[in-house]
Design a protein around this motif. Structure first.
Motif, mmCIF file in Angstrom:
data_model
loop_
_atom_site.group_PDB
_atom_site.id
_atom_site.type_symbol
_atom_site.label_atom_id
_atom_site.label_comp_id
_atom_site.label_asym_id
_atom_site.label_seq_id
_atom_site.Cartn_x
_atom_site.Cartn_y
_atom_site.Cartn_z
ATOM 1 N N ALA A 95 -37.842 10.174 -8.199
ATOM 2 C CA ALA A 95 -36.957 10.059 -7.464
ATOM 3 C C ALA A 95 -35.532 10.949 -7.320
ATOM 4 O O ALA A 95 -35.133 11.452 -6.426
ATOM 5 N N THR B 274 -34.989 -0.085 -6.030
ATOM 6 C CA THR B 274 -36.084 0.679 -6.683
ATOM 7 C C THR B 274 -36.521 -0.487 -8.149
ATOM 8 O O THR B 274 -37.788 -0.722 -8.402
ATOM 9 N N GLU C 255 -50.245 14.590 -8.912
ATOM 10 C CA GLU C 255 -49.086 14.351 -8.769
ATOM 11 C C GLU C 255 -48.050 14.283 -9.987
ATOM 12 O O GLU C 255 -47.072 14.800 -10.562
ATOM 13 N N LYS D 248 -48.184 3.857 -8.002
ATOM 14 C CA LYS D 248 -47.326 4.578 -6.979
ATOM 15 C C LYS D 248 -46.026 4.495 -6.879
ATOM 16 O O LYS D 248 -44.968 5.015 -6.964
ATOM 17 N N LYS E 105 -37.074 14.626 -6.799
ATOM 18 C CA LYS E 105 -38.264 14.829 -6.026
ATOM 19 C C LYS E 105 -38.050 16.123 -4.788
ATOM 20 O O LYS E 105 -38.918 16.561 -4.357
ATOM 21 N N TYR F 257 -44.438 6.014 -10.253
ATOM 22 C CA TYR F 257 -44.228 7.337 -10.086
ATOM 23 C C TYR F 257 -43.303 7.877 -9.190
ATOM 24 O O TYR F 257 -42.308 8.645 -9.408
ATOM 25 N N THR F 258 -43.022 6.818 -7.993
ATOM 26 C CA THR F 258 -41.938 7.189 -7.108
ATOM 27 C C THR F 258 -40.538 7.021 -7.696
ATOM 28 O O THR F 258 -39.576 7.809 -7.451
#
Length: 456
Positions: free
Chosen positions: A65, A29, A159, A57, A68, A60-61
């Motif tokens: 994580a 990541t 989101e 994105k 989620k 945010y991911t």
């Protein structure tokens, strides 16, 4: 035999999500984030809105994580399908005043109540910064470069808003009020993005300001943050149904004790409370706040000034029941029971069906009797006759409370406070004619109501 082998393989495949439950690959990541940063820093790639969207994105991911796939209210069975078995389980762990079962995982601790997820606390993060905030900045940059990207950013921003809103909820449940306040404030900041297509919700500002107000009791610096956010909530059109936002704003300004701005803060607190009183005259907190401001060490004003304002409003609108209610509460706070009684007599005159005001009127007579009784007990009596005569006066005041409380009970027979007060008062007056019978009546009702409450 072949079927059996395939059946075993199917079970192993189904078990794979449990055995390989959600894992967060920190190194991979971080590599993706580094690439996203390098792309926007590149002269050619960084000139494209799509590059900034991709960076948003990615960040945010990374932020979402660890959590989620979990949510508040998630049953234990579903949780274990997602995260697998906990590394440890600790019973009776308290957050605030609530006891939970604590489940320890590599990235977070989850707190269960009644078999479902109640809240959680992260124990490590991908990177030591607010990754979601970087995502928001990236999306805003993309829109700045090309406002045609708004259609692509709508869902991404939603989101982010949900991410911060959920963090605010779980942090508040975990009694981490500062982080919860920050998360709610960030949720509103997402809504302020020029590419946001939803409807703004100023309650985020209200809850953030309220939580900073709570933290201000032990961290004075939080009061300034609370004042800023609550003011923005008002400006954004937020209004809670009881008007408590004005009380919390008062606390934020009153709590800022820096001497260089003390007088200005007290004046601001006073102005806000007066604005709140005009809109919510029945709010006891606002009334109590005003009394506190008017009687503060710094000379903000004479309490009689407050009475004049209220009386002036009543001259213009003598049938304003709520304003009479507020006037009575002001005088009660000042321990002027005669004026508080007079005000509430006006309230019940205007609305004879107001059970709450009937109750308060009876309660104020009791408060007056209690004050007289305290004064009597401080005196040095030389004569039993004189003492008994004064006690008769107290008893007469207590007796005046009875019909108002009985009327309150008649209007609202389900109010526990009314029946409890009647029971205690009638026992206090049990030697007066008819009072023992009333005590037995109301005591029986009290016991029945109390038994029902305990069964609920």
């Amino acid at each position: 035999m072949k079927k059996l082998i395939f059946a075993v393989m199917a079970v192993m495949v189904m078990a794979a999500p449990m055995a390989n439950a959600q894992k967060v690959n920190k190194e991979a990541t971080l590599a993706k984030l580094a690439k996203a940063d390098a792309d926007v820093a590149d002269a050619k790639k960084g000139s494209k809105a799509a590059t900034w969207i991709n960076r948003g994105k990615a960040y945010y991911t990374a932020a979402a994580a660890p959590t989620k796939d979990i949510f508040v209210g998630m049953p234990m069975a579903d949780l274990e399908l997602v995260l697998g078995k906990a590394d440890a389980a600790n019973e009776g762990v308290t957050l605030g005043d609530t006891a939970y079962t604590e489940l320890v995982y590599p990235w977070l601790k989850i707190y269960m109540a009644n078999g479902v997820v109640s809240t959680w606390v992260l124990t490590q993060t991908i990177k030591d910064e607010d990754l979601a905030a970087v995502a928001l900045d990236s999306y805003n940059k993309a829109y700045e470069m090309d406002n045609k990207t708004a259609s692509k950013l709508g869902e991404a921003l939603k989101e982010l808003e949900n991410y911060y809103s959920q963090n605010g909820n779980v942090d508040m449940t975990a009694t981490d009020y500062v982080d919860a306040a920050y998360a709610y404030a960030q949720a509103y900041k997402v809504q302020e993005s020029p590419a946001y297509t939803g409807i703004k919700d100023p309650s985020y500002l209200y809850y953030a300001g309220y939580l900073y107000t709570i933290d201000g009791a032990t961290n004075n610096a939080s009061y300034a943050k609370g004042a800023d956010l609550l003011t923005k909530a008002l400006e954004a059109g937020y209004a809670d149904p009881d008007g408590n936002i004005y009380y919390y704003l008062y606390h934020c300004y009153y709590g800022q004790t820096d001497s260089s701005v003390r007088l200005a803060n007290l004046q601001r607190a006073k102005d806000l409370l007066m604005e709140g009183l005009a809109k919510f005259p029945k709010n006891d907190r606002i009334v109590e706040g005003l009394i506190n401001v008017y009687t503060s060490d710094s000379n903000v004003g004479d309490p009689t000034e407050l009475i004049k304002m209220v009386d002036g409003a009543l001259e213009r609108d003598p049938k304003n029941k709520d304003m009479w209610f507020g006037r009575g509460r002001i005088f009660y706070s000042m321990k002027n029971f005669d004026e508080s009684i007079a005000s509430f007599k006006k309230v019940v005159e205007l609305d004879p069906q107001d059970a709450q005001s009937m109750y308060f009127l009876g309660y104020f007579y009791i408060a007056k009797g209690d004050a007289m009784n305290d004064e009597i007990n401080k005196r040095d009596y030389k004569s039993t006759i004189a003492y008994n005569e004064d006690q008769k006066g107290v008893t007469a005041i207590y007796m005046e409370a009875v019909p108002y409380l009985e009327k309150a009970y008649e209007l609202n027979p389900n109010d526990f406070a009314t029946i409890e007060t009647l029971k205690v008062l009638c026992f206090r007056l049990r030697d007066e004619a008819g009072m023992m019978e009333k005590y037995e009546k109301y005591n029986k009702i009290y016991e029945e109501m109390n038994a029902q409450r305990q069964q609920q």
